[in-house]
Design a protein around this motif. Sequence first.
Motif, PDB file in Angstrom:
ATOM      1  N   PRO A  98       0.809  -1.222   0.000  1.00 24.93           N
ATOM      2  CA  PRO A  98       0.000   0.000   0.000  1.00 24.93           C
ATOM      3  C   PRO A  98       0.844   1.275   0.000  1.00 24.93           C
ATOM      4  CG  PRO A  98      -0.927  -1.591   1.523  1.00 24.93           C
ATOM      5  CD  PRO A  98       0.392  -2.144   1.072  1.00 24.93           C
ATOM      6  N   GLN A  99       2.082   1.201   0.509  1.00 27.54           N
ATOM      7  CA  GLN A  99       2.945   2.385   0.502  1.00 27.54           C
ATOM      8  C   GLN A  99       3.426   2.741  -0.903  1.00 27.54           C
ATOM      9  OE1 GLN A  99       5.298   0.716   3.938  1.00 27.54           O
ATOM     10  NE2 GLN A  99       5.404   2.895   4.459  1.00 27.54           N
ATOM     11  N   LEU A 100       3.221   1.802  -1.862  1.00 31.43           N
ATOM     12  CA  LEU A 100       3.510   2.093  -3.263  1.00 31.43           C
ATOM     13  C   LEU A 100       2.198   2.238  -4.031  1.00 31.43           C
ATOM     14  CD1 LEU A 100       6.496  -0.292  -4.114  1.00 31.43           C
ATOM     15  CD2 LEU A 100       6.547   1.957  -3.105  1.00 31.43           C
ATOM     16  N   GLY A 118       9.211   4.939  13.021  1.00 29.27           N
ATOM     17  CA  GLY A 118       9.018   5.986  12.024  1.00 29.27           C
ATOM     18  C   GLY A 118       8.470   5.317  10.779  1.00 29.27           C
ATOM     19  N   CYS A 119       7.789   6.076   9.924  1.00 27.07           N
ATOM     20  CA  CYS A 119       7.124   5.478   8.772  1.00 27.07           C
ATOM     21  C   CYS A 119       7.491   6.237   7.495  1.00 27.07           C
ATOM     22  CB  CYS A 119       5.611   5.524   8.998  1.00 27.07           C
ATOM     23  SG  CYS A 119       4.661   4.784   7.670  1.00 27.07           S
ATOM     24  N   LEU A 120       7.799   5.481   6.436  1.00 24.86           N
ATOM     25  CA  LEU A 120       8.130   6.090   5.136  1.00 24.86           C
ATOM     26  C   LEU A 120       6.975   6.942   4.602  1.00 24.86           C
ATOM     27  CD1 LEU A 120       9.651   2.907   3.493  1.00 24.86           C
ATOM     28  CD2 LEU A 120      10.914   5.029   3.838  1.00 24.86           C
ATOM     29  N   SER A 121       5.747   6.617   5.021  1.00 20.99           N
ATOM     30  CA  SER A 121       4.570   7.341   4.520  1.00 20.99           C
ATOM     31  C   SER A 121       4.163   8.505   5.415  1.00 20.99           C
ATOM     32  CB  SER A 121       3.398   6.369   4.353  1.00 20.99           C
ATOM     33  OG  SER A 121       3.738   5.390   3.402  1.00 20.99           O
ATOM     34  N   GLN A 138       4.380  -6.329  12.690  1.00 24.06           N
ATOM     35  CA  GLN A 138       3.102  -5.732  13.125  1.00 24.06           C
ATOM     36  C   GLN A 138       2.874  -4.379  12.437  1.00 24.06           C
ATOM     37  OE1 GLN A 138       2.225  -6.207  17.540  1.00 24.06           O
ATOM     38  NE2 GLN A 138       4.225  -7.185  17.455  1.00 24.06           N
ATOM     39  N   HIS A 139       3.956  -3.578  12.294  1.00 20.99           N
ATOM     40  CA  HIS A 139       3.848  -2.271  11.624  1.00 20.99           C
ATOM     41  C   HIS A 139       3.407  -2.477  10.162  1.00 20.99           C
ATOM     42  CE1 HIS A 139       5.501   1.963  10.787  1.00 20.99           C
ATOM     43  NE2 HIS A 139       5.230   1.484   9.587  1.00 20.99           N
ATOM     44  N   GLU A 140       4.096  -3.405   9.459  1.00 20.16           N
ATOM     45  CA  GLU A 140       3.780  -3.618   8.035  1.00 20.16           C
ATOM     46  C   GLU A 140       2.382  -4.202   7.878  1.00 20.16           C
ATOM     47  OE1 GLU A 140       5.671  -2.120   6.078  1.00 20.16           O
ATOM     48  OE2 GLU A 140       7.265  -1.860   7.540  1.00 20.16           O
ATOM     49  N   ASP A 154      -0.148  -3.695   9.776  1.00 19.22           N
ATOM     50  CA  ASP A 154      -1.099  -2.593   9.980  1.00 19.22           C
ATOM     51  C   ASP A 154      -1.350  -1.847   8.675  1.00 19.22           C
ATOM     52  OD1 ASP A 154      -1.708  -2.964  12.639  1.00 19.22           O
ATOM     53  OD2 ASP A 154      -0.466  -1.311  13.399  1.00 19.22           O
ATOM     54  N   HIS A 155      -0.278  -1.655   7.860  1.00 19.93           N
ATOM     55  CA  HIS A 155      -0.448  -0.966   6.571  1.00 19.93           C
ATOM     56  C   HIS A 155      -1.475  -1.697   5.698  1.00 19.93           C
ATOM     57  CE1 HIS A 155       2.275   2.406   6.499  1.00 19.93           C
ATOM     58  NE2 HIS A 155       3.307   1.681   6.905  1.00 19.93           N
ATOM     59  N   LEU A 156      -1.506  -3.043   5.777  1.00 25.17           N
ATOM     60  CA  LEU A 156      -2.443  -3.812   4.941  1.00 25.17           C
ATOM     61  C   LEU A 156      -3.885  -3.596   5.384  1.00 25.17           C
ATOM     62  CD1 LEU A 156      -0.512  -7.206   4.622  1.00 25.17           C
ATOM     63  CD2 LEU A 156      -0.147  -5.053   3.394  1.00 25.17           C
ATOM     64  N   LEU A 169      13.167   3.550   9.267  1.00 29.25           N
ATOM     65  CA  LEU A 169      11.832   3.803   8.714  1.00 29.25           C
ATOM     66  C   LEU A 169      11.225   2.483   8.272  1.00 29.25           C
ATOM     67  CD1 LEU A 169      12.763   6.972   6.683  1.00 29.25           C
ATOM     68  CD2 LEU A 169      11.377   6.898   8.762  1.00 29.25           C
ATOM     69  N   GLU A 170       9.884   2.466   8.159  1.00 29.83           N
ATOM     70  CA  GLU A 170       9.219   1.235   7.717  1.00 29.83           C
ATOM     71  C   GLU A 170       7.858   1.546   7.123  1.00 29.83           C
ATOM     72  OE1 GLU A 170       8.415  -1.277  11.265  1.00 29.83           O
ATOM     73  OE2 GLU A 170       9.345   0.327  12.347  1.00 29.83           O
TER      74      GLU A 170
HETATM   75 ZN   LIG Z   1       4.958   2.540   7.743  1.00 24.44          ZN
END
Ligand SMILES: [Zn+2]
Length: 194
Positions: free
Chosen positions: A84-86, A121-124, A163-165, A167-169, A193-194
């Motif tokens: 989703p980040q892409l 921290g998050c790339l988005s 868990q962070h990744e 959550d993005h889904l 970052l993630e």
């Molecule tokens: Zn993130």
Amino acid sequence: MKNRLKKCKQLTCFIIFLLISCLWLSESLSGSAIKERIVTAPHPVLRQRATDIERGDHETIQLLIEMADYIEESVRPIAGISLPQLAVSKRGFVAMIEEEAVIMINPKLMKYGQEEPSLEGCLSLPGQFGYVSRHSSVTVEYHDEDWQKQVLHLKDIDSFVVQHENDHLDGILIADKMLAAPAQSLRNSDIPLE
Ligand SMILES: [Zn+2]
């Protein structure tokens, strides 16, 4: 005869040099292509619940492989990146686990243990860093890039990244569950970052 041999050697060296240059160029181009595709909040795709990846979806699997190369080669530490980040609303991500980029397709998480604060921290979400509550361990079932079923039991930081990744889904960002900002003594550039 000697001269011909010398020329032949020079030509071989030149061809090898050309091949290596092309390889290096294509690698760095695909890396920058991934970087340019990263979307930031409030992009609507970051809030969608992503759908499962189909077995024959080679295009998405190839994209995950490029994402894995990108985070392995990144100078700034990146702990993970999700589709989703892409701007691709599909259930897949890459997580750095013991310094290896692991591709997880259609992951299913079981969370265990106590909740504890994880500094993320998050790339988005450029410039936003803070503590988020995460379970101390997870079991994750997923398909790898060869569509083999895998199971991993992860603890601490490895489990936090997954868990962070994940959550993005589900359209969840760290801003939704931030407990507190990091102490000022911590430099944000040290936080992966993630
Ligand atoms: Zn993130």
